[in-house]
Enzyme design. Sequence first.
Site, PDB file in Angstrom:
ATOM      1  N   CYS A   1      -2.343   0.057  -8.243  1.00 60.49           N
ATOM      2  CA  CYS A   1      -1.055  -0.532  -7.853  1.00 60.49           C
ATOM      3  C   CYS A   1      -0.855  -1.887  -8.532  1.00 60.49           C
ATOM      4  CB  CYS A   1      -0.989  -0.692  -6.335  1.00 60.49           C
ATOM      5  SG  CYS A   1       0.611  -1.331  -5.790  1.00 60.49           S
TER       6      CYS A   1
ATOM      7  N   CYS B   1      -1.395  -7.719  -3.430  1.00 61.92           N
ATOM      8  CA  CYS B   1      -1.664  -7.966  -2.006  1.00 61.92           C
ATOM      9  C   CYS B   1      -3.162  -8.250  -1.813  1.00 61.92           C
ATOM     10  CB  CYS B   1      -1.240  -6.756  -1.185  1.00 61.92           C
ATOM     11  SG  CYS B   1       0.431  -6.185  -1.597  1.00 61.92           S
TER      12      CYS B   1
ATOM     13  N   CYS C   1      -5.702  -5.737  -0.231  1.00 61.47           N
ATOM     14  CA  CYS C   1      -5.613  -4.307  -0.538  1.00 61.47           C
ATOM     15  C   CYS C   1      -6.586  -3.842  -1.620  1.00 61.47           C
ATOM     16  CB  CYS C   1      -4.188  -3.949  -0.952  1.00 61.47           C
ATOM     17  SG  CYS C   1      -4.003  -2.160  -1.177  1.00 61.47           S
TER      18      CYS C   1
ATOM     19  N   CYS D   1       1.861  11.117   7.956  1.00 63.81           N
ATOM     20  CA  CYS D   1       2.268   9.944   7.176  1.00 63.81           C
ATOM     21  C   CYS D   1       1.673  10.013   5.778  1.00 63.81           C
ATOM     22  CB  CYS D   1       1.766   8.666   7.836  1.00 63.81           C
ATOM     23  SG  CYS D   1       2.283   8.511   9.539  1.00 63.81           S
TER      24      CYS D   1
ATOM     25  N   CYS E   1       6.524  10.816   7.823  1.00 60.05           N
ATOM     26  CA  CYS E   1       6.613   9.370   7.596  1.00 60.05           C
ATOM     27  C   CYS E   1       6.118   9.114   6.176  1.00 60.05           C
ATOM     28  CB  CYS E   1       5.728   8.643   8.603  1.00 60.05           C
ATOM     29  SG  CYS E   1       5.673   6.855   8.301  1.00 60.05           S
TER      30      CYS E   1
ATOM     31  N   CYS F   1       9.278   1.894  10.689  1.00 62.02           N
ATOM     32  CA  CYS F   1       7.908   1.601  11.107  1.00 62.02           C
ATOM     33  C   CYS F   1       7.532   0.312  10.378  1.00 62.02           C
ATOM     34  CB  CYS F   1       6.998   2.757  10.701  1.00 62.02           C
ATOM     35  SG  CYS F   1       5.248   2.410  10.941  1.00 62.02           S
TER      36      CYS F   1
ATOM     37  N   ARG G   1       1.310   0.663  17.251  1.00 68.49           N
ATOM     38  CA  ARG G   1       0.196   1.454  16.704  1.00 68.49           C
ATOM     39  C   ARG G   1      -1.022   0.596  16.434  1.00 68.49           C
ATOM     40  NH1 ARG G   1       2.310   3.969  12.462  1.00 68.49           N
ATOM     41  NH2 ARG G   1       3.085   5.505  13.902  1.00 68.49           N
TER      42      ARG G   1
HETATM   43  N1  SAM Z   1       2.178   0.430  -1.459  1.00 67.38           N
HETATM   44  C1  SAM Z   1       3.069   0.473  -0.375  1.00 67.38           C
HETATM   45  C2  SAM Z   1       3.402  -0.901   0.132  1.00 67.38           C
HETATM   46  O1  SAM Z   1       2.478  -1.715   0.301  1.00 67.38           O
HETATM   47  O2  SAM Z   1       4.563  -1.190   0.354  1.00 67.38           O
HETATM   48  C3  SAM Z   1       2.598   1.348   0.760  1.00 67.38           C
HETATM   49  C4  SAM Z   1       1.113   1.483   1.086  1.00 67.38           C
HETATM   50  S1  SAM Z   1       0.296   0.028   1.709  1.00 67.38           S
HETATM   51  C5  SAM Z   1      -1.383   0.437   1.557  1.00 67.38           C
HETATM   52  C6  SAM Z   1       0.674   0.052   3.451  1.00 67.38           C
HETATM   53  C7  SAM Z   1       0.148  -1.045   4.320  1.00 67.38           C
HETATM   54  O3  SAM Z   1      -1.235  -0.867   4.562  1.00 67.38           O
HETATM   55  C8  SAM Z   1       0.228  -2.475   3.832  1.00 67.38           C
HETATM   56  O4  SAM Z   1       1.498  -3.015   3.974  1.00 67.38           O
HETATM   57  C9  SAM Z   1      -0.760  -3.175   4.734  1.00 67.38           C
HETATM   58  O5  SAM Z   1      -0.103  -3.654   5.891  1.00 67.38           O
HETATM   59  C10 SAM Z   1      -1.751  -2.064   5.105  1.00 67.38           C
HETATM   60  N2  SAM Z   1      -3.084  -2.339   4.530  1.00 67.38           N
HETATM   61  C11 SAM Z   1      -3.459  -2.199   3.247  1.00 67.38           C
HETATM   62  N3  SAM Z   1      -4.733  -2.574   3.063  1.00 67.38           N
HETATM   63  C12 SAM Z   1      -5.197  -2.963   4.270  1.00 67.38           C
HETATM   64  C13 SAM Z   1      -6.451  -3.479   4.734  1.00 67.38           C
HETATM   65  N4  SAM Z   1      -7.480  -3.682   3.901  1.00 67.38           N
HETATM   66  N5  SAM Z   1      -6.585  -3.772   6.045  1.00 67.38           N
HETATM   67  C14 SAM Z   1      -5.542  -3.587   6.893  1.00 67.38           C
HETATM   68  N6  SAM Z   1      -4.331  -3.128   6.508  1.00 67.38           N
HETATM   69  C15 SAM Z   1      -4.157  -2.812   5.222  1.00 67.38           C
HETATM   70 FE1  SF4 Z   2       0.049  -1.911  -3.651  1.00 72.02          FE
HETATM   71 FE2  SF4 Z   2      -1.765  -2.148  -1.751  1.00 72.02          FE
HETATM   72 FE3  SF4 Z   2       0.183  -3.941  -1.926  1.00 72.02          FE
HETATM   73 FE4  SF4 Z   2       0.756  -1.413  -1.141  1.00 72.02          FE
HETATM   74  S1  SF4 Z   2      -0.501  -2.887  -0.073  1.00 72.02           S
HETATM   75  S2  SF4 Z   2       1.875  -2.672  -2.624  1.00 72.02           S
HETATM   76  S3  SF4 Z   2      -0.759  -0.284  -2.361  1.00 72.02           S
HETATM   77  S4  SF4 Z   2      -1.413  -3.561  -3.464  1.00 72.02           S
END
Ligand code: SAM
Ligand code: SF4
Length: 327
Positions: free
Chosen positions: A67, A71, A74, A111, A142, A202, A274
């Site tokens: 990606c 973030c 992530c 989901c 979802c 959500c 959730r």
């Molecule tokens: N890529 C898309 C986005 O971020 O908009 C969708 C998938 S992303 C993995 C969905 C959510 O997962 C993130 O917004 C975050 O809140 C949660 N998430 C991701 N990594 C995480 C982690 N290590 N611990 C807890 N929540 C996490």
């Molecule tokens: Fe990409 Fe992870 Fe951020 Fe979702 S949360 S936009 S998968 S880096």
Amino acid sequence: MKTAVTHNPDQRNTTVLRFDWEKSDIEALFELPFNDLIYQAQQAHRAYFDPNEVQVSTLLSIKTGGCPEDCGYCPQSVHHQTAVEPESLLEVDAVVEAAKNARQAGASRFCMGAAWRNPRGRNFERVLEMVERVRAEGLETCMTLGMLDARQAASLKEAGLDYYNHNLDTSPEFYGDIITTRTYEERLDTIRHVRDAGINVCCGGIVGMGESRADRVSLMEQLARQQPHPESVPVNMLVRVQGTPLAEVDDIDPFEFVRTIAVARILMPGSHVRLSAGREQMSDEMQALCFLAGANSIFYGEKLLTTPNPEADRDRRLFERLGLRPG
Ligand code: SAM
Ligand code: SF4
Ligand code: DTB
């Protein structure tokens, strides 16, 4: 005070929903003695829901890793060196197969998550087909695919999408410490497009990223001032992943996490709250406290997107021990 009566038909509540929550109201809730906070959360919960019913969703990563967003939490970001192996978008048949298995295991909602900044071109067409086919299996659908424009949200609605997950993640104040490639305002725009298209929202965040209580208050304010409230509010406990900038962040006090759930329940009593990421790291007793505080939805199955979730058997036993029913 701006109020609205809930439209949820099977609820015996007399409580009205509020959309004008102030930071000071929310701070005061966080500061309550723990027992008083849980009591208030229980009252709110019982006004709107059967307290022994927990909605169960299954999560599938339909496109993993690689990606472009940064973030900090992530494991799927290209900016961090983690053990995640990137995979391209799954075929529709494989997704439908996984959905059938989820239904047989008792899930009511399926989901699908993709590690994208936003969906594009052929991939988006394939995602629309996934929605149609999974829905035809009798499951609620979802998706979480990153940012959407208004047209994409309308197309997902037309394909039959029930919920779209797009989190605010944290407070506007702390946000820039965690993500620089997407603004808070862009997140709010996507949520508006989803809402305008008539898809259930959500939307929640992550606790335990090193934010302060003031940040948790501010995140809750952002969520609870949305009108209507998000139908579903995921509260994730950060899963610390090696290679991400947040791998070494300090543990949050577990009671502070439970307090956050309770506050979400009181502010948004008609929404599903959730208990999302982080359950694998929690004891059964900690999860029971979260249910007591008003959490009434979980992800079921051994994996979240890339990180572990409790074994199905452990969850079945937990439900039995607590007298909970999947809803
Ligand atoms: N890529 C898309 C986005 O971020 O908009 C969708 C998938 S992303 C993995 C969905 C959510 O997962 C993130 O917004 C975050 O809140 C949660 N998430 C991701 N990594 C995480 C982690 N290590 N611990 C807890 N929540 C996490
Ligand atoms: Fe990409 Fe992870 Fe951020 Fe979702 S949360 S936009 S998968 S880096
Ligand atoms: C949400 O708020 N939590 C889920 C879901 N929405 C998509 C994702 C949690 C991901 C945890 C990290 C991982 O497994 O990669």
